[in-house]
Design a protein around this motif. Structure first.
Motif, PDB file in Angstrom:
ATOM      1  N   PHE A  23      25.740 106.986 -12.652  1.00  0.00           N
ATOM      2  CA  PHE A  23      26.806 107.675 -11.925  1.00  0.00           C
ATOM      3  C   PHE A  23      27.243 108.973 -12.604  1.00  0.00           C
ATOM      4  CE2 PHE A  23      27.117 103.069 -11.445  1.00  0.00           C
ATOM      5  CZ  PHE A  23      26.862 102.962 -10.087  1.00  0.00           C
ATOM      6  N   LEU A  24      26.531 109.363 -13.660  1.00  0.00           N
ATOM      7  CA  LEU A  24      26.847 110.603 -14.366  1.00  0.00           C
ATOM      8  C   LEU A  24      25.628 111.503 -14.366  1.00  0.00           C
ATOM      9  CD1 LEU A  24      28.783 109.233 -17.470  1.00  0.00           C
ATOM     10  CD2 LEU A  24      29.774 110.397 -15.514  1.00  0.00           C
ATOM     11  N   VAL A  61      36.264  98.285 -15.230  1.00  0.00           N
ATOM     12  CA  VAL A  61      36.708  99.252 -14.220  1.00  0.00           C
ATOM     13  C   VAL A  61      36.117 100.636 -14.509  1.00  0.00           C
ATOM     14  CG1 VAL A  61      38.744 100.548 -13.455  1.00  0.00           C
ATOM     15  CG2 VAL A  61      38.838  98.047 -13.631  1.00  0.00           C
ATOM     16  N   GLY A  62      36.105 100.988 -15.792  1.00  0.00           N
ATOM     17  CA  GLY A  62      35.612 102.298 -16.212  1.00  0.00           C
ATOM     18  C   GLY A  62      35.706 102.398 -17.719  1.00  0.00           C
ATOM     19  N   TYR A  63      35.356 103.554 -18.246  1.00  0.00           N
ATOM     20  CA  TYR A  63      35.400 103.728 -19.695  1.00  0.00           C
ATOM     21  C   TYR A  63      35.413 105.223 -20.033  1.00  0.00           C
ATOM     22  CZ  TYR A  63      30.767 105.687 -20.677  1.00  0.00           C
ATOM     23  OH  TYR A  63      29.692 106.531 -20.776  1.00  0.00           O
ATOM     24  N   ILE A 115      33.277 110.189 -19.539  1.00  0.00           N
ATOM     25  CA  ILE A 115      34.315 109.395 -18.878  1.00  0.00           C
ATOM     26  C   ILE A 115      33.828 109.019 -17.487  1.00  0.00           C
ATOM     27  CG2 ILE A 115      35.531 111.465 -18.060  1.00  0.00           C
ATOM     28  CD1 ILE A 115      38.170 109.848 -18.467  1.00  0.00           C
ATOM     29  N   LEU A 116      34.083 107.778 -17.102  1.00  0.00           N
ATOM     30  CA  LEU A 116      33.601 107.300 -15.806  1.00  0.00           C
ATOM     31  C   LEU A 116      34.496 106.193 -15.280  1.00  0.00           C
ATOM     32  CD1 LEU A 116      31.302 107.043 -13.599  1.00  0.00           C
ATOM     33  CD2 LEU A 116      30.372 105.220 -15.051  1.00  0.00           C
ATOM     34  N   GLY A 153      40.985 106.790 -12.919  1.00  0.00           N
ATOM     35  CA  GLY A 153      40.499 107.980 -13.605  1.00  0.00           C
ATOM     36  C   GLY A 153      41.601 108.647 -14.402  1.00  0.00           C
ATOM     37  N   LYS A 154      42.736 108.881 -13.760  1.00  0.00           N
ATOM     38  CA  LYS A 154      43.867 109.494 -14.461  1.00  0.00           C
ATOM     39  C   LYS A 154      44.420 108.572 -15.545  1.00  0.00           C
ATOM     40  CE  LYS A 154      45.617 112.878 -11.158  1.00  0.00           C
ATOM     41  NZ  LYS A 154      44.843 112.548  -9.953  1.00  0.00           N
ATOM     42  N   LEU A 155      44.331 107.254 -15.313  1.00  0.00           N
ATOM     43  CA  LEU A 155      44.793 106.306 -16.321  1.00  0.00           C
ATOM     44  C   LEU A 155      43.961 106.449 -17.595  1.00  0.00           C
ATOM     45  CD1 LEU A 155      46.832 103.774 -16.448  1.00  0.00           C
ATOM     46  CD2 LEU A 155      44.740 102.420 -16.357  1.00  0.00           C
TER      47      LEU A 155
END
Length: 457
Positions: free
Chosen positions: A266-267, A295-297, A313-314, A325-327
Protein backbone atom coordinates in the motif's frame (compact mmCIF):
# COMPACT_ATOMS: atom_id res chain seq x y z
CA UNK A 1 6.78 -15.25 -35.64
CA UNK A 2 3.33 -13.77 -34.89
CA UNK A 3 0.67 -14.57 -37.49
CA UNK A 4 -1.97 -11.82 -37.66
CA UNK A 5 -5.11 -11.47 -39.73
CA UNK A 6 -5.29 -8.56 -42.15
CA UNK A 7 -6.39 -5.38 -40.36
CA UNK A 8 -5.35 -6.69 -36.91
CA UNK A 9 -2.91 -4.74 -34.75
CA UNK A 10 -0.43 -6.18 -32.28
CA UNK A 11 -0.78 -4.75 -28.76
CA UNK A 12 2.58 -4.89 -27.03
CA UNK A 13 4.10 -3.56 -23.83
CA UNK A 14 4.79 0.16 -24.08
CA UNK A 15 1.86 0.88 -26.38
CA UNK A 16 -0.56 3.66 -25.46
CA UNK A 17 -4.27 3.82 -26.23
CA UNK A 18 -7.61 4.87 -24.70
CA UNK A 19 -9.09 2.41 -22.16
CA UNK A 20 -12.69 2.30 -20.92
CA UNK A 21 -12.68 2.96 -17.17
CA UNK A 22 -13.99 0.24 -14.87
CA UNK A 23 -17.14 2.14 -13.90
CA UNK A 24 -17.86 2.93 -17.55
CA UNK A 25 -17.15 6.61 -16.92
CA UNK A 26 -15.56 7.38 -20.27
CA UNK A 27 -12.23 6.58 -21.90
CA UNK A 28 -8.80 7.47 -20.54
CA UNK A 29 -5.37 7.17 -22.12
CA UNK A 30 -3.21 4.42 -20.63
CA UNK A 31 0.05 2.58 -21.18
CA UNK A 32 0.23 -1.21 -21.62
CA UNK A 33 2.64 -2.64 -19.04
CA UNK A 34 2.01 -6.37 -19.45
CA UNK A 35 -0.12 -9.06 -21.02
CA UNK A 36 -1.29 -12.56 -20.17
CA UNK A 37 -3.93 -15.06 -21.25
CA UNK A 38 -6.84 -16.43 -19.23
CA UNK A 39 -8.91 -19.16 -20.90
CA UNK A 40 -7.24 -18.32 -24.22
CA UNK A 41 -8.40 -14.68 -23.96
CA UNK A 42 -5.84 -11.89 -23.67
CA UNK A 43 -5.74 -9.54 -20.70
CA UNK A 44 -3.65 -6.36 -20.59
CA UNK A 45 -2.17 -4.64 -17.55
CA UNK A 46 -2.65 -0.87 -17.93
CA UNK A 47 -1.44 2.26 -16.18
CA UNK A 48 -3.74 5.26 -16.66
CA UNK A 49 -2.05 8.56 -17.51
CA UNK A 50 -2.02 11.02 -14.57
CA UNK A 51 -3.67 8.44 -12.28
CA UNK A 52 -2.03 6.91 -9.23
CA UNK A 53 -0.50 3.46 -9.75
CA UNK A 54 -2.94 1.94 -7.27
CA UNK A 55 -5.61 2.24 -9.98
CA UNK A 56 -3.63 0.07 -12.43
CA UNK A 57 -5.52 -3.06 -13.45
CA UNK A 58 -5.91 -5.99 -15.86
CA UNK A 59 -8.46 -5.26 -18.59
CA UNK A 60 -9.89 -7.37 -21.45
CA UNK A 61 -9.35 -6.41 -25.07
CA UNK A 62 -12.95 -5.18 -25.35
CA UNK A 63 -12.09 -2.19 -23.12
CA UNK A 64 -9.28 -1.05 -25.43
CA UNK A 65 -9.76 1.43 -28.28
CA UNK A 66 -7.26 -0.12 -30.69
CA UNK A 67 -8.19 2.36 -33.43
CA UNK A 68 -6.09 4.98 -31.59
CA UNK A 69 -3.20 2.68 -30.68
CA UNK A 70 0.19 4.41 -30.40
CA UNK A 71 3.36 2.32 -30.52
CA UNK A 72 6.34 3.37 -28.39
CA UNK A 73 9.00 5.42 -30.12
CA UNK A 74 12.06 3.51 -31.24
CA UNK A 75 14.40 5.44 -28.97
CA UNK A 76 12.09 4.98 -25.97
CA UNK A 77 13.37 2.29 -23.66
CA UNK A 78 10.20 0.58 -22.53
CA UNK A 79 10.67 -2.30 -20.07
CA UNK A 80 9.15 -5.49 -21.43
CA UNK A 81 8.03 -8.51 -19.50
CA UNK A 82 5.95 -11.24 -21.07
CA UNK A 83 3.51 -12.62 -18.54
CA UNK A 84 2.54 -16.22 -19.09
CA UNK A 85 -0.77 -18.01 -18.80
CA UNK A 86 -2.52 -18.28 -15.45
CA UNK A 87 -1.26 -21.18 -13.42
CA UNK A 88 2.37 -20.83 -14.52
CA UNK A 89 5.00 -19.32 -12.20
CA UNK A 90 5.11 -16.19 -14.36
CA UNK A 91 1.36 -15.55 -14.46
CA UNK A 92 1.97 -12.45 -12.36
CA UNK A 93 5.25 -10.69 -11.76
CA UNK A 94 6.67 -12.19 -8.64
CA UNK A 95 9.59 -11.98 -6.29
CA UNK A 96 13.00 -13.56 -6.30
CA UNK A 97 12.65 -17.20 -5.32
CA UNK A 98 15.50 -16.82 -2.89
CA UNK A 99 13.00 -15.16 -0.55
CA UNK A 100 10.85 -18.27 -0.18
CA UNK A 101 12.99 -19.75 2.56
CA UNK A 102 12.47 -17.00 5.11
CA UNK A 103 14.39 -14.40 3.14
CA UNK A 104 11.69 -11.77 3.32
CA UNK A 105 12.74 -8.20 2.62
CA UNK A 106 12.78 -5.71 5.44
CA UNK A 107 12.14 -2.08 6.20
CA UNK A 108 11.88 0.49 3.39
CA UNK A 109 15.11 2.39 3.91
CA UNK A 110 17.78 4.15 1.90
CA UNK A 111 21.51 3.74 2.36
CA UNK A 112 22.86 4.96 5.68
CA UNK A 113 26.49 5.25 4.61
CA UNK A 114 29.52 3.04 4.97
CA UNK A 115 28.74 2.21 8.59
CA UNK A 116 26.00 -0.22 7.54
CA UNK A 117 27.61 -1.54 4.34
CA UNK A 118 28.56 -5.17 4.56
CA UNK A 119 29.96 -7.72 2.18
CA UNK A 120 27.47 -9.42 -0.18
CA UNK A 121 27.09 -13.14 0.14
CA UNK A 122 26.92 -15.38 -2.88
CA UNK A 123 23.86 -14.76 -5.04
CA UNK A 124 21.11 -17.31 -4.91
CA UNK A 125 20.82 -18.61 -8.46
CA UNK A 126 17.32 -19.92 -7.91
CA UNK A 127 15.99 -16.42 -8.51
CA UNK A 128 16.77 -16.81 -12.22
CA UNK A 129 13.92 -19.29 -12.55
CA UNK A 130 11.37 -16.55 -12.06
CA UNK A 131 12.88 -14.45 -14.82
CA UNK A 132 14.19 -11.88 -12.34
CA UNK A 133 17.75 -11.18 -11.18
CA UNK A 134 18.76 -13.23 -8.16
CA UNK A 135 18.98 -11.61 -4.73
CA UNK A 136 21.25 -12.54 -1.83
CA UNK A 137 20.04 -14.18 1.38
CA UNK A 138 19.05 -12.19 4.45
CA UNK A 139 22.56 -12.45 5.82
CA UNK A 140 23.62 -9.90 3.22
CA UNK A 141 22.90 -6.40 4.42
CA UNK A 142 24.20 -4.26 1.57
CA UNK A 143 21.44 -1.98 0.28
CA UNK A 144 19.78 -3.32 -2.85
CA UNK A 145 17.21 -2.26 -5.35
CA UNK A 146 14.18 -4.49 -5.74
CA UNK A 147 15.74 -5.94 -8.90
CA UNK A 148 18.70 -7.21 -6.90
CA UNK A 149 21.27 -4.70 -8.13
CA UNK A 150 23.47 -2.98 -5.58
CA UNK A 151 23.05 0.75 -5.11
CA UNK A 152 26.08 2.93 -5.89
CA UNK A 153 27.88 4.26 -2.87
CA UNK A 154 26.72 7.76 -2.02
CA UNK A 155 26.58 10.24 0.85
CA UNK A 156 24.06 9.48 3.56
CA UNK A 157 20.47 9.87 2.47
CA UNK A 158 17.77 9.28 5.05
CA UNK A 159 15.23 8.44 2.44
CA UNK A 160 12.95 5.47 3.02
CA UNK A 161 10.59 7.45 0.82
CA UNK A 162 12.93 7.66 -2.16
CA UNK A 163 11.55 6.23 -5.40
CA UNK A 164 12.41 2.62 -6.05
CA UNK A 165 13.85 1.30 -9.31
CA UNK A 166 10.83 1.40 -11.63
CA UNK A 167 11.23 -1.70 -13.80
CA UNK A 168 8.73 -4.01 -15.49
CA UNK A 169 8.36 -6.11 -12.33
CA UNK A 170 7.88 -3.43 -9.70
CA UNK A 171 5.44 -1.50 -11.90
CA UNK A 172 2.91 -4.33 -11.79
CA UNK A 173 0.95 -5.59 -8.78
CA UNK A 174 1.95 -9.16 -8.03
CA UNK A 175 -0.59 -10.06 -5.31
CA UNK A 176 -4.28 -10.19 -6.20
CA UNK A 177 -5.84 -10.28 -2.71
CA UNK A 178 -4.78 -10.60 0.91
CA UNK A 179 -6.85 -11.80 3.83
CA UNK A 180 -5.97 -10.10 7.11
CA UNK A 181 -8.27 -10.97 10.00
CA UNK A 182 -11.86 -10.44 8.89
CA UNK A 183 -10.86 -8.30 5.88
CA UNK A 184 -10.04 -9.18 2.32
CA UNK A 185 -8.06 -6.34 0.79
CA UNK A 186 -6.99 -5.69 -2.79
CA UNK A 187 -3.36 -4.44 -2.77
CA UNK A 188 -2.36 -1.21 -4.49
CA UNK A 189 1.28 -1.84 -5.39
CA UNK A 190 4.02 -4.43 -5.87
CA UNK A 191 5.55 -6.08 -2.81
CA UNK A 192 8.34 -8.70 -3.00
CA UNK A 193 6.49 -11.60 -1.39
CA UNK A 194 7.89 -15.06 -2.24
CA UNK A 195 7.35 -16.18 -5.82
CA UNK A 196 5.15 -19.10 -4.78
CA UNK A 197 2.62 -16.73 -3.21
CA UNK A 198 2.17 -14.58 -6.31
CA UNK A 199 0.43 -17.37 -8.22
CA UNK A 200 -2.29 -17.99 -5.60
CA UNK A 201 -5.60 -16.07 -5.66
CA UNK A 202 -5.35 -14.98 -2.00
CA UNK A 203 -2.39 -14.53 0.34
CA UNK A 204 -3.44 -15.24 3.94
CA UNK A 205 -1.75 -13.19 6.66
CA UNK A 206 -1.91 -13.77 10.41
CA UNK A 207 -3.14 -10.50 11.87
CA UNK A 208 -1.09 -11.01 15.04
CA UNK A 209 2.41 -12.02 13.89
CA UNK A 210 1.89 -11.06 10.19
CA UNK A 211 3.21 -14.41 8.93
CA UNK A 212 2.05 -15.06 5.36
CA UNK A 213 0.77 -18.40 4.02
CA UNK A 214 -0.76 -19.62 0.78
CA UNK A 215 -4.06 -21.15 1.92
CA UNK A 216 -6.79 -20.91 4.53
CA UNK A 217 -5.86 -24.39 5.82
CA UNK A 218 -2.28 -23.26 6.38
CA UNK A 219 -3.56 -20.19 8.23
CA UNK A 220 -5.81 -22.32 10.46
CA UNK A 221 -2.90 -24.56 11.37
CA UNK A 222 -0.73 -21.53 12.06
CA UNK A 223 -3.34 -19.82 14.27
CA UNK A 224 -3.64 -22.99 16.34
CA UNK A 225 0.07 -22.64 17.18
CA UNK A 226 0.57 -18.85 17.13
CA UNK A 227 1.14 -17.58 20.64
CA UNK A 228 0.77 -13.88 19.84
CA UNK A 229 -2.43 -11.91 20.26
CA UNK A 230 -0.72 -8.54 20.04
CA UNK A 231 2.43 -7.12 18.40
CA UNK A 232 5.64 -8.45 20.01
CA UNK A 233 6.75 -5.26 21.74
CA UNK A 234 6.05 -2.93 24.64
CA UNK A 235 2.58 -1.43 24.94
CA UNK A 236 3.40 2.24 25.51
CA UNK A 237 -0.07 3.73 25.01
CA UNK A 238 -3.61 2.61 25.78
CA UNK A 239 -6.86 4.51 25.93
CA UNK A 240 -10.25 2.80 25.62
CA UNK A 241 -9.77 0.14 22.91
CA UNK A 242 -6.81 1.82 21.21
CA UNK A 243 -3.30 0.58 21.97
CA UNK A 244 0.09 1.42 20.47
CA UNK A 245 3.08 -0.91 20.73
CA UNK A 246 6.76 -0.07 20.26
CA UNK A 247 8.68 -2.76 18.34
CA UNK A 248 12.47 -2.76 18.10
CA UNK A 249 13.58 -3.74 14.59
CA UNK A 250 16.62 -5.53 16.00
CA UNK A 251 14.85 -7.56 18.67
CA UNK A 252 11.84 -8.50 16.52
CA UNK A 253 13.27 -8.90 13.01
CA UNK A 254 10.70 -11.35 11.64
CA UNK A 255 7.75 -9.23 12.70
CA UNK A 256 9.39 -6.04 11.41
CA UNK A 257 10.18 -7.63 8.05
CA UNK A 258 6.65 -9.05 7.70
CA UNK A 259 5.22 -5.64 8.60
CA UNK A 260 7.30 -3.98 5.88
CA UNK A 261 6.21 -6.54 3.28
CA UNK A 262 2.57 -5.92 4.19
CA UNK A 263 3.04 -2.14 4.16
CA UNK A 264 4.74 -2.20 0.75
CA UNK A 265 1.45 -3.44 -0.77
CA UNK A 266 0.00 0.00 0.00
CA UNK A 267 3.06 2.27 -0.17
CA UNK A 268 4.57 3.40 -3.46
CA UNK A 269 7.97 5.07 -3.98
CA UNK A 270 9.63 2.63 -1.58
CA UNK A 271 12.60 0.39 -1.92
CA UNK A 272 12.81 -2.51 0.52
CA UNK A 273 16.06 -3.38 2.25
CA UNK A 274 17.15 -6.05 4.65
CA UNK A 275 18.32 -4.19 7.73
CA UNK A 276 15.59 -3.37 10.28
CA UNK A 277 18.03 -2.88 13.17
CA UNK A 278 18.15 0.96 12.97
CA UNK A 279 14.36 1.32 13.22
CA UNK A 280 11.58 1.44 15.77
CA UNK A 281 8.04 0.53 14.70
CA UNK A 282 4.93 1.92 16.38
CA UNK A 283 1.93 -0.31 15.66
CA UNK A 284 -1.58 0.95 16.41
CA UNK A 285 -4.20 -1.68 17.27
CA UNK A 286 -7.88 -1.93 18.09
CA UNK A 287 -8.51 -4.26 21.02
CA UNK A 288 -11.42 -6.65 21.55
CA UNK A 289 -11.97 -9.98 23.34
CA UNK A 290 -10.10 -11.85 20.56
CA UNK A 291 -6.94 -9.79 20.69
CA UNK A 292 -5.27 -6.72 19.24
CA UNK A 293 -6.05 -6.05 15.55
CA UNK A 294 -3.52 -4.01 13.57
CA UNK A 295 -4.88 -0.71 12.24
CA UNK A 296 -1.71 0.97 11.00
CA UNK A 297 1.83 1.86 11.96
CA UNK A 298 4.69 4.26 11.53
CA UNK A 299 8.41 3.70 11.78
CA UNK A 300 11.24 5.98 12.76
CA UNK A 301 15.01 5.84 12.89
CA UNK A 302 16.57 5.28 16.27
CA UNK A 303 19.01 8.03 15.30
CA UNK A 304 18.14 10.63 12.70
CA UNK A 305 20.62 13.32 11.77
CA UNK A 306 17.78 15.23 10.05
CA UNK A 307 15.40 15.06 13.06
CA UNK A 308 12.92 12.91 11.16
CA UNK A 309 10.29 11.56 13.54
CA UNK A 310 8.63 9.32 10.92
CA UNK A 311 10.23 7.19 8.19
CA UNK A 312 7.12 5.41 6.86
CA UNK A 313 3.50 5.72 7.92
CA UNK A 314 0.46 3.72 6.88
CA UNK A 315 -3.15 3.20 7.85
CA UNK A 316 -4.47 -0.04 6.38
CA UNK A 317 -7.29 0.50 3.83
CA UNK A 318 -10.17 -0.87 6.00
CA UNK A 319 -9.36 1.73 8.65
CA UNK A 320 -8.76 4.73 6.42
CA UNK A 321 -11.00 7.82 6.65
CA UNK A 322 -11.69 7.01 10.31
CA UNK A 323 -9.14 9.34 11.90
CA UNK A 324 -6.36 6.80 12.48
CA UNK A 325 -3.94 8.53 10.11
CA UNK A 326 -4.04 11.75 12.10
CA UNK A 327 -3.92 9.73 15.32
CA UNK A 328 -0.62 8.17 14.24
CA UNK A 329 0.77 11.55 13.15
CA UNK A 330 -0.33 13.12 16.45
CA UNK A 331 1.35 10.28 18.34
CA UNK A 332 4.63 10.79 16.47
CA UNK A 333 4.66 14.42 17.59
CA UNK A 334 3.82 13.44 21.17
CA UNK A 335 6.97 11.30 21.16
CA UNK A 336 8.91 14.31 19.84
CA UNK A 337 7.52 16.42 22.69
CA UNK A 338 8.77 13.89 25.24
CA UNK A 339 12.16 13.97 23.51
CA UNK A 340 12.05 17.80 23.62
CA UNK A 341 12.71 17.93 19.87
CA UNK A 342 10.99 19.18 16.77
CA UNK A 343 10.33 16.58 14.10
CA UNK A 344 9.26 16.11 10.52
CA UNK A 345 8.40 13.14 8.29
CA UNK A 346 10.89 11.96 5.69
CA UNK A 347 10.28 13.44 2.25
CA UNK A 348 8.90 13.07 -0.31
CA UNK A 349 5.50 12.17 1.08
CA UNK A 350 3.01 10.10 -0.89
CA UNK A 351 -0.08 11.86 -2.20
CA UNK A 352 -2.21 10.56 0.69
CA UNK A 353 0.58 11.19 3.18
CA UNK A 354 0.94 14.81 2.10
CA UNK A 355 -2.82 15.37 2.44
CA UNK A 356 -2.85 13.85 5.93
CA UNK A 357 0.17 15.81 7.17
CA UNK A 358 -0.95 19.10 5.67
CA UNK A 359 -4.37 18.64 7.29
CA UNK A 360 -2.80 17.76 10.67
CA UNK A 361 -0.37 20.70 10.56
CA UNK A 362 -3.17 23.09 9.59
CA UNK A 363 -5.49 21.95 12.38
CA UNK A 364 -2.76 21.86 15.03
CA UNK A 365 -1.35 25.30 14.21
CA UNK A 366 -4.83 26.84 13.93
CA UNK A 367 -5.66 25.38 17.38
CA UNK A 368 -2.58 27.09 18.82
CA UNK A 369 -3.47 30.42 17.21
CA UNK A 370 -7.06 30.29 18.45
CA UNK A 371 -5.87 29.62 22.01
CA UNK A 372 -3.67 32.73 22.15
CA UNK A 373 -4.57 35.59 24.46
CA UNK A 374 -3.25 39.17 24.28
CA UNK A 375 -0.39 39.94 26.62
CA UNK A 376 -0.64 42.89 28.96
CA UNK A 377 -0.24 46.14 27.04
CA UNK A 378 -0.98 44.58 23.65
CA UNK A 379 -4.27 44.68 21.78
CA UNK A 380 -3.50 41.56 19.76
CA UNK A 381 -1.82 38.31 20.85
CA UNK A 382 1.80 37.88 19.76
CA UNK A 383 3.61 34.69 18.77
CA UNK A 384 6.71 33.77 16.78
CA UNK A 385 7.33 30.91 14.34
CA UNK A 386 9.81 29.43 16.82
CA UNK A 387 7.20 29.49 19.60
CA UNK A 388 4.66 27.68 17.41
CA UNK A 389 7.33 25.11 16.60
CA UNK A 390 8.21 24.60 20.28
CA UNK A 391 4.55 24.24 21.33
CA UNK A 392 3.70 21.69 18.63
CA UNK A 393 7.09 20.00 18.01
CA UNK A 394 6.44 20.65 14.31
CA UNK A 395 9.66 21.61 12.53
CA UNK A 396 9.94 25.33 11.75
CA UNK A 397 10.03 24.76 7.97
CA UNK A 398 6.75 22.82 8.15
CA UNK A 399 5.16 25.58 10.24
CA UNK A 400 6.14 28.19 7.64
CA UNK A 401 4.95 26.11 4.68
CA UNK A 402 1.61 25.47 6.43
CA UNK A 403 1.04 29.15 7.17
CA UNK A 404 1.83 29.93 3.54
CA UNK A 405 -0.45 27.15 2.30
CA UNK A 406 -3.30 28.55 4.40
CA UNK A 407 -2.45 32.04 3.16
CA UNK A 408 -2.39 33.33 6.73
CA UNK A 409 0.74 35.49 6.62
CA UNK A 410 0.22 39.09 5.53
CA UNK A 411 2.53 42.09 5.51
CA UNK A 412 0.88 45.10 7.15
CA UNK A 413 2.42 48.42 8.24
CA UNK A 414 5.97 47.14 8.28
CA UNK A 415 5.34 43.84 10.08
CA UNK A 416 4.07 40.34 9.38
CA UNK A 417 0.65 39.53 10.83
CA UNK A 418 -1.53 36.42 10.83
CA UNK A 419 -5.16 36.86 9.84
CA UNK A 420 -7.70 34.10 10.53
CA UNK A 421 -10.59 34.43 8.09
CA UNK A 422 -14.17 33.37 8.82
CA UNK A 423 -13.92 30.75 6.07
CA UNK A 424 -10.83 29.22 7.66
CA UNK A 425 -12.41 29.15 11.12
CA UNK A 426 -15.58 27.56 9.76
CA UNK A 427 -13.55 24.91 7.97
CA UNK A 428 -11.39 24.32 11.05
CA UNK A 429 -14.30 23.79 13.45
CA UNK A 430 -15.96 21.43 10.97
CA UNK A 431 -12.77 19.38 10.60
CA UNK A 432 -12.13 19.23 14.34
CA UNK A 433 -15.68 18.02 15.00
CA UNK A 434 -14.86 14.96 12.88
CA UNK A 435 -11.75 14.03 14.88
CA UNK A 436 -13.37 11.63 17.29
CA UNK A 437 -10.15 9.93 18.40
CA UNK A 438 -7.26 11.94 19.80
CA UNK A 439 -4.04 11.10 21.63
CA UNK A 440 -4.23 11.66 25.39
CA UNK A 441 -0.66 12.47 26.56
CA UNK A 442 -1.53 11.19 30.06
CA UNK A 443 -1.94 7.68 28.64
CA UNK A 444 1.54 7.65 27.09
CA UNK A 445 4.07 5.75 29.18
CA UNK A 446 7.40 6.02 27.41
CA UNK A 447 10.94 7.15 28.02
CA UNK A 448 13.29 7.89 25.08
CA UNK A 449 16.56 5.97 24.89
CA UNK A 450 19.99 7.24 23.99
CA UNK A 451 20.59 5.27 20.81
CA UNK A 452 23.97 6.93 20.26
CA UNK A 453 25.31 4.22 22.57
CA UNK A 454 25.45 1.46 19.96
CA UNK A 455 25.55 -1.25 22.57
CA UNK A 456 21.84 -0.69 23.20
CA UNK A 457 20.98 -1.74 19.64
Amino acid sequence: MTVMAEGEVEITEGCRLPVLLRNGDGWHWAEILGKKEVNDKPLFYVHYDDFNKRLDEWVPEERLDVSKLEYPKKDQKTPKKEVGKVGTPSSRPGSPESMVNGSSMSHPKKASGASRKRKLEDDDERGSRSGTPSIPHVGSLQDLNLDGTALPSAPRQTGSMVAHHDDAITRMKNVELIELGTYRIRPWYFSPYPQELTSVPIVYICEYCLKYVKSNKCLERHLAKCLLRHPPGNEIYRKANISIFEIDGRKNKNYAQNLCLLAKLFLDHKTLYYDTDPFLFYVCCEMDNKGYHIVGYFSKEKESSEDYNVACILTLPPYQKKGFGKLLIEFSYELSKVEAKTGSPEKPLSDLGLLSYRSYWSQTITEILLGLKPEEGNEKPLITINEISELTSIKKEDVISTLQHLNLINYYKGQYIIVLSRELLKSHYKAMSKRKIRIDPKCLHWQPKDWSKRGKW
